[in-house]
Design a protein around this motif. Sequence first.
Motif, mmCIF file in Angstrom:
data_model
loop_
_atom_site.group_PDB
_atom_site.id
_atom_site.type_symbol
_atom_site.label_atom_id
_atom_site.label_comp_id
_atom_site.label_asym_id
_atom_site.label_seq_id
_atom_site.Cartn_x
_atom_site.Cartn_y
_atom_site.Cartn_z
ATOM 1 N N TRP A 218 0.815 -1.214 0.000
ATOM 2 C CA TRP A 218 0.000 0.000 0.000
ATOM 3 C C TRP A 218 0.852 1.268 0.000
ATOM 4 C CZ3 TRP A 218 0.812 3.287 4.032
ATOM 5 C CH2 TRP A 218 1.336 2.765 5.215
ATOM 6 N N GLN A 219 2.093 1.199 0.500
ATOM 7 C CA GLN A 219 2.930 2.407 0.561
ATOM 8 C C GLN A 219 3.158 3.015 -0.827
ATOM 9 O OE1 GLN A 219 3.642 -0.340 2.339
ATOM 10 N NE2 GLN A 219 4.302 0.215 4.407
ATOM 11 N N TRP A 220 3.552 2.188 -1.780
ATOM 12 C CA TRP A 220 3.797 2.721 -3.118
ATOM 13 C C TRP A 220 2.475 3.013 -3.833
ATOM 14 C CZ3 TRP A 220 6.844 5.435 -5.764
ATOM 15 C CH2 TRP A 220 6.775 5.463 -7.159
ATOM 16 N N GLY A 221 1.427 2.257 -3.497
ATOM 17 C CA GLY A 221 0.120 2.525 -4.083
ATOM 18 C C GLY A 221 -0.344 3.941 -3.783
ATOM 19 N N ILE A 222 -0.017 4.440 -2.598
ATOM 20 C CA ILE A 222 -0.328 5.825 -2.237
ATOM 21 C C ILE A 222 0.748 6.771 -2.759
ATOM 22 C CG2 ILE A 222 -0.525 7.419 -0.284
ATOM 23 C CD1 ILE A 222 -1.867 5.192 1.302
ATOM 24 N N GLY A 223 2.002 6.406 -2.567
ATOM 25 C CA GLY A 223 3.121 7.312 -2.846
ATOM 26 C C GLY A 223 3.301 7.691 -4.295
ATOM 27 N N MET A 224 2.865 6.844 -5.241
ATOM 28 C CA MET A 224 3.099 7.149 -6.654
ATOM 29 C C MET A 224 2.389 8.428 -7.097
ATOM 30 S SD MET A 224 0.741 4.232 -8.473
ATOM 31 C CE MET A 224 -1.025 4.102 -8.154
ATOM 32 N N TRP A 225 1.333 8.813 -6.365
ATOM 33 C CA TRP A 225 0.579 10.003 -6.772
ATOM 34 C C TRP A 225 1.309 11.299 -6.451
ATOM 35 C CZ3 TRP A 225 -3.101 9.461 -10.129
ATOM 36 C CH2 TRP A 225 -3.746 8.232 -10.222
ATOM 37 N N ALA A 226 2.322 11.246 -5.626
ATOM 38 C CA ALA A 226 3.134 12.440 -5.379
ATOM 39 C C ALA A 226 3.880 12.858 -6.643
ATOM 40 C CB ALA A 226 4.122 12.179 -4.244
ATOM 41 N N ILE A 227 4.097 11.904 -7.550
ATOM 42 C CA ILE A 227 4.740 12.200 -8.829
ATOM 43 C C ILE A 227 3.693 12.426 -9.916
ATOM 44 C CG2 ILE A 227 6.314 11.302 -10.600
ATOM 45 C CD1 ILE A 227 7.568 9.551 -8.382
ATOM 46 N N LEU A 228 2.699 11.553 -9.959
ATOM 47 C CA LEU A 228 1.732 11.582 -11.060
ATOM 48 C C LEU A 228 0.838 12.810 -11.034
ATOM 49 C CD1 LEU A 228 0.591 7.829 -11.117
ATOM 50 C CD2 LEU A 228 2.163 8.987 -12.684
ATOM 51 N N PHE A 229 0.345 13.188 -9.854
ATOM 52 C CA PHE A 229 -0.652 14.255 -9.812
ATOM 53 C C PHE A 229 -0.120 15.605 -10.292
ATOM 54 C CE2 PHE A 229 -3.329 17.471 -7.754
ATOM 55 C CZ PHE A 229 -4.562 17.084 -8.252
ATOM 56 N N PRO A 230 1.048 16.068 -9.828
ATOM 57 C CA PRO A 230 1.555 17.350 -10.342
ATOM 58 C C PRO A 230 1.733 17.345 -11.860
ATOM 59 C CG PRO A 230 2.765 16.715 -8.380
ATOM 60 C CD PRO A 230 1.935 15.537 -8.765
ATOM 61 N N VAL A 231 2.156 16.212 -12.423
ATOM 62 C CA VAL A 231 2.345 16.135 -13.877
ATOM 63 C C VAL A 231 1.010 16.254 -14.603
ATOM 64 C CG1 VAL A 231 3.109 14.656 -15.774
ATOM 65 C CG2 VAL A 231 4.456 14.778 -13.663
ATOM 66 N N ILE A 232 -0.004 15.590 -14.084
ATOM 67 C CA ILE A 232 -1.313 15.576 -14.738
ATOM 68 C C ILE A 232 -1.992 16.944 -14.678
ATOM 69 C CG2 ILE A 232 -3.644 14.583 -14.603
ATOM 70 C CD1 ILE A 232 -2.312 11.961 -13.749
ATOM 71 N N THR A 233 -1.666 17.755 -13.685
ATOM 72 C CA THR A 233 -2.277 19.079 -13.584
ATOM 73 C C THR A 233 -1.628 20.125 -14.488
ATOM 74 O OG1 THR A 233 -0.857 19.617 -11.694
ATOM 75 C CG2 THR A 233 -3.053 18.731 -11.206
ATOM 76 N N LEU A 234 -0.508 19.791 -15.112
ATOM 77 C CA LEU A 234 0.199 20.754 -15.961
ATOM 78 C C LEU A 234 -0.649 21.292 -17.123
ATOM 79 C CD1 LEU A 234 3.865 19.378 -16.172
ATOM 80 C CD2 LEU A 234 3.069 21.503 -15.101
ATOM 81 N N PRO A 235 -1.390 20.442 -17.857
ATOM 82 C CA PRO A 235 -2.217 20.990 -18.950
ATOM 83 C C PRO A 235 -3.213 22.040 -18.488
ATOM 84 C CG PRO A 235 -2.027 18.617 -19.163
ATOM 85 C CD PRO A 235 -1.439 18.972 -17.837
ATOM 86 N N LEU A 236 -3.831 21.841 -17.324
ATOM 87 C CA LEU A 236 -4.786 22.817 -16.811
ATOM 88 C C LEU A 236 -4.086 24.128 -16.473
ATOM 89 C CD1 LEU A 236 -7.655 23.483 -15.891
ATOM 90 C CD2 LEU A 236 -7.094 22.500 -13.654
ATOM 91 N N ALA A 237 -2.925 24.045 -15.837
ATOM 92 C CA ALA A 237 -2.179 25.263 -15.509
ATOM 93 C C ALA A 237 -1.742 26.000 -16.775
ATOM 94 C CB ALA A 237 -0.957 24.900 -14.657
#
Length: 602
Positions: A218-237
């Motif tokens: 579960w640690q990496w299942g949660i932790g991977m979003w610390a990388i993925l989420f900022p990248v995915i928000t770039l198009p909106l910004a």
Amino acid sequence: MSVAAPQVFADQQVSGDHEQNTANLEEKGIAPSNSDFFPDADDKSPGVLRVEAIAKTFTSWHKVILFFSLFLVAYAYGLDGTLRNTFQVYALAAFGASAQTSTVTVVRSIVAACVQPVYAKVSDYFGRISILVICIFFYSLGIIVQATANNVGAFSGGGLLNQIGYTGVQLLVEVIIADTSSLRNRLFCSYIPAAPFLINAWISGNVANAALTSAVSWQWGIGMWAILFPVITLPLACIFWYAQVRAKRQGNFEGLPELKLASVSLWNDFFWKVDAIGLFFLAATLALILIPFTLAGGTKSLWATAHVITPLVIGVVVALPLFVVWELRFARHPLFPKRLLKERQIFCALAMAALLNTSWYCQGDYLYYTLVIAFNRDIISATRVTMVYSFVSVVIGFTLSIIVRYVRRLKSFIVAGAVLIIVAFGILIRYRGGYSTSDFAGLVAGEVILGIAGGLLPYPTQVLIQAAVKHERTALVTSLFYCAYNVGSALGNTIAGGIWTNTMPGHILNNLNKRGIANATVLAGEAYADPFTFIVSYPPGTAERDALNDSYREVQRYLCITGICIAVLLLAFSLGLKDTRLGDKQSDDNAEEDSIKEEEKN
């Protein structure tokens, strides 16, 4: 439709009527301060004026890109949120704290409720993009803390930080949609960020299973979003930045007064507009009253202990009265403005938002546990069933949004949704455990009907509350709606946690004793603290497993009965809504009519 864009730099300018206000002050020899650009409730705030100015620069293709960017962001936080619920179950079990599921969720709901009005004010004053920057930081920081946690305290603390970011992103998406769509199309557009559930409902179980059955855990299942989420928000910004550049080139910001972040008067005015003291009292009241109910039970009753009684007494006798007195007598800009609450539409909608989540969490808080233990479902199956509500509600919601575009009315659908919630809880009371196909099918049917109701009720109610105000108060009422929604989540989790912790240990012990199982007290403690490890040792057919299954069925029955009682109140408030006709403008020309007439009368 028009498209909103944010204010990025505080030293950039504000448009509209304030230019004339500034000129009038200068004619009188008065130098305008930053507080002059924070208008009262009847005026548009700087961020709102800026949104309307930038909206003129968008073409149809820009709007398509904007909504696709919103879809990507919603997909990310939707999948993360779904997986987080599953990973949280196993994380707390690993810490030996499965019963504290409700406590963790209650605290997160309290934080979510309290930050909603703050985000609304920030977006209205400094622009929509300001929320995005703040939220990405807290979202990622919370994930990192949770993924590296080695105890319940650290895990919960990370959850709070993440919730601050998650709540802001969710509100930002809804406010942008409200800024950029007409009332007639609002429901359809509102379901764009919900569309990812059509995919996540089926893949989330596989993702969760892959993480939990591998060395990743579960640690990496949660932790991977610390990388993925900022990248995915770039198009909106990026699209917001590009919209602002276009607006500046077209001269839409010329002649606007400055807002300086270094100004003391600006932050003093902002402090009162946000009602920081009111928010503190609200958070204290909710935390002191609700959390003890989730902690007082367990294998050993703690009701008579000081750390349960003391916060309850302080919450009821001190914090709650202080909050009420402050809001009624001293708050310059109350969290729940009296003028808006006089609107029947707004009052009923806020009550429904709170009651809907309260009733839903009564059956949903421990649904995953019930599926794995009482129904003997695997990780993939249990995760998918917990997503049935979201999947069905989105399908029904999209279908309804197309119908409403031509019907232009919502109340009858909302009332039908409230009725279906009662029907769904009746089915869930009947089917709450069992290994047979018919038992499982009964539970799924109940969740499907609950999902149909979910497509007819929450988003349509949100559209009606937005239709009840002018554009300049859209962010505020949306934040209040989500605030009530999260208060309902806190109440629902508190009720579920209170029932669970105060009844489950006793039921497990009694059912073990009924079957004459030796060392029942020790086994009951183990089953209550970490049921997932317990069922590995005791598969279906053993006396110990049957005792545990009976306990889960009994407690789930209590939860569903409580939920159906709350759903009856939900139906009553749905009948009090006005059947507003949805027009082709961003807001209704007759919005706030009742409160305006009341003020004129007074």
